[in-house]
Design a protein around this motif. Structure first.
Motif, mmCIF file in Angstrom:
data_model
loop_
_atom_site.group_PDB
_atom_site.id
_atom_site.type_symbol
_atom_site.label_atom_id
_atom_site.label_comp_id
_atom_site.label_asym_id
_atom_site.label_seq_id
_atom_site.Cartn_x
_atom_site.Cartn_y
_atom_site.Cartn_z
ATOM 1 N N GLU A 70 8.442 2.059 -0.447
ATOM 2 C CA GLU A 70 9.509 2.937 -0.927
ATOM 3 C C GLU A 70 10.649 3.032 0.076
ATOM 4 O O GLU A 70 11.794 3.301 -0.299
ATOM 5 C CB GLU A 70 8.948 4.333 -1.211
ATOM 6 N N ARG A 71 10.342 2.792 1.339
ATOM 7 C CA ARG A 71 11.363 2.811 2.384
ATOM 8 C C ARG A 71 11.972 1.432 2.619
ATOM 9 O O ARG A 71 12.817 1.267 3.487
ATOM 10 C CB ARG A 71 10.762 3.333 3.693
ATOM 11 N N GLY A 72 11.496 0.439 1.870
ATOM 12 C CA GLY A 72 12.033 -0.908 2.009
ATOM 13 C C GLY A 72 11.340 -1.766 3.038
ATOM 14 O O GLY A 72 11.846 -2.817 3.428
ATOM 15 N N PHE A 73 10.151 -1.349 3.462
ATOM 16 C CA PHE A 73 9.415 -2.081 4.486
ATOM 17 C C PHE A 73 8.234 -2.828 3.877
ATOM 18 O O PHE A 73 7.467 -2.279 3.088
ATOM 19 C CB PHE A 73 8.906 -1.133 5.573
ATOM 20 N N LYS A 74 8.074 -4.072 4.279
ATOM 21 C CA LYS A 74 6.978 -4.898 3.795
ATOM 22 C C LYS A 74 5.792 -4.795 4.747
ATOM 23 O O LYS A 74 5.952 -4.872 5.964
ATOM 24 C CB LYS A 74 7.427 -6.362 3.690
ATOM 25 N N THR A 75 4.617 -4.647 4.184
ATOM 26 C CA THR A 75 3.387 -4.593 4.976
ATOM 27 C C THR A 75 2.779 -5.983 5.088
ATOM 28 O O THR A 75 2.605 -6.670 4.080
ATOM 29 C CB THR A 75 2.380 -3.622 4.337
ATOM 30 N N GLU A 76 2.459 -6.387 6.298
ATOM 31 C CA GLU A 76 1.896 -7.717 6.539
ATOM 32 C C GLU A 76 0.370 -7.751 6.449
ATOM 33 O O GLU A 76 -0.210 -8.800 6.194
ATOM 34 C CB GLU A 76 2.324 -8.218 7.926
ATOM 35 N N PHE A 77 -0.252 -6.590 6.680
ATOM 36 C CA PHE A 77 -1.720 -6.590 6.670
ATOM 37 C C PHE A 77 -2.276 -5.287 6.112
ATOM 38 O O PHE A 77 -1.914 -4.198 6.555
ATOM 39 C CB PHE A 77 -2.267 -6.802 8.081
ATOM 40 N N VAL A 78 -3.171 -5.424 5.121
ATOM 41 C CA VAL A 78 -3.961 -4.313 4.573
ATOM 42 C C VAL A 78 -5.415 -4.790 4.537
ATOM 43 O O VAL A 78 -5.694 -5.870 4.012
ATOM 44 C CB VAL A 78 -3.512 -3.939 3.144
ATOM 45 N N PRO A 79 -6.356 -4.051 5.080
ATOM 46 C CA PRO A 79 -7.748 -4.517 5.123
ATOM 47 C C PRO A 79 -8.409 -4.507 3.747
ATOM 48 O O PRO A 79 -7.911 -3.890 2.805
ATOM 49 C CB PRO A 79 -8.424 -3.513 6.061
ATOM 50 N N SER A 80 -9.555 -5.149 3.649
ATOM 51 C CA SER A 80 -10.277 -5.226 2.375
ATOM 52 C C SER A 80 -10.934 -3.902 2.012
ATOM 53 O O SER A 80 -11.205 -3.632 0.844
ATOM 54 C CB SER A 80 -11.339 -6.323 2.441
ATOM 55 N N ALA A 81 -11.197 -3.058 3.010
ATOM 56 C CA ALA A 81 -11.731 -1.711 2.776
ATOM 57 C C ALA A 81 -10.952 -0.744 3.657
ATOM 58 O O ALA A 81 -10.619 -1.063 4.797
ATOM 59 C CB ALA A 81 -13.224 -1.655 3.091
ATOM 60 N N TYR A 82 -10.684 0.438 3.119
ATOM 61 C CA TYR A 82 -9.784 1.364 3.802
ATOM 62 C C TYR A 82 -10.531 2.265 4.785
ATOM 63 O O TYR A 82 -10.615 3.488 4.629
ATOM 64 C CB TYR A 82 -9.030 2.201 2.776
#
Length: 257
Positions: free
Chosen positions: A104-116
């Protein structure tokens, strides 16, 4: 099959503040439950420190920045108002909701894990970051040091900066004590170890232990579950996916059985 009104007339503790409780309460009410909103946790930014100023001034020297929650994102950008995506480090987050707030702020996320969860995040993130890389971790005053310790042991240069503190809202104490004493809660839902600590501080202060024996207890994540059990309480529901939605759905399934 999930019952459409699986929480019918059940009074459910929603332990979040006004700004965060809406979507939680809407889910409870969607399934026929009655949401009892009592914020057990609130956040306030720390005073602006020289360490934080230095990190902001040198933001382009970091290879990665790690955001562990929505609160971390909102608080960081309240200090760093002129951030531009093109001049920002690569971003890693623990959960999808945090990723959405950044988008929403215009920033791209490079990494999100498979479990939070922190342990999974760390194990998977270590394969992406090289020894000698520089990582910034803005965090709350009660946050664990698990990520920074693991990264440092891997040869990563880590700057951890506390940017907000967690506390129990004063107005919640008497309200919670009254509701527990009147047996007005059927289901307790905890979203973090801090919510458990703050809830139990009220229970113990007013000697209300016997009033929560009848409650179904649900939580998100293994760390929260361990905290509940440390108080000698049972955990009836702890879903494998660490989201409020899954906690509610799993609670409905538990009640159906």
């Amino acid at each position: 099959m999930l019952k459409p009104l699986g929480l019918l007339d059940k009074k459910v503790l929603v332990p979040r503040g006004a700004g965060q409780a809406k979507s939680f309460s809407q889910l409870v009410e969607k399934y026929g439950g009655i949401s009892i909103e009592i914020p057990l946790i609130a956040f306030r930014p720390i005073e602006f420190t020289q360490q934080l100023q230095n990190a902001i001034n040198q933001i382009d020297t970091y290879d990665w920045i790690i955001f562990t929650s929505n609160v971390t994102v909102e608080t960081f950008f309240s200090f760093y108002k002129k951030a531009e995506p093109k001049s920002f480090p690569k971003i890693a987050v623990i959960g999808k909701k945090t990723e959405e707030v950044l988008q929403e702020r215009g920033f791209k996320t490079e990494f999100v894990p498979s479990a939070y969860v922190t342990e999974v995040f760390t194990d998977e993130f270590l394969s992406l970051v090289r020894s000698g890389s520089k990582v910034l971790i803005p965090k709350g005053n009660l946050a664990r040091e698990y990520i920074s310790t693991a990264l440092s042991n891997h040869g990563v240069l880590v700057d951890e900066i506390v940017i907000y503190e967690t506390y129990m809202p004063e107005e919640s104490t008497e309200k919670l004590a009254k509701i527990i004493a009147q047996d007005e809660l059927d289901i307790l839902m905890f979203t973090s170890p801090s919510t458990v600590n703050h809830f139990m501080s009220v229970v113990k202060k007013y000697q209300l232990e016997s009033h929560i024996d009848r409650c179904v207890i649900s939580c998100i994540g293994p760390v929260t579950e361990r905290k509940i059990r440390a108080f000698g309480l049972p955990v009836h529901v702890s879903p494998t996916e660490y989201t409020v939605k899954e906690m509610i759905i799993s609670t409905i399934n538990f009640l159906a059985k």
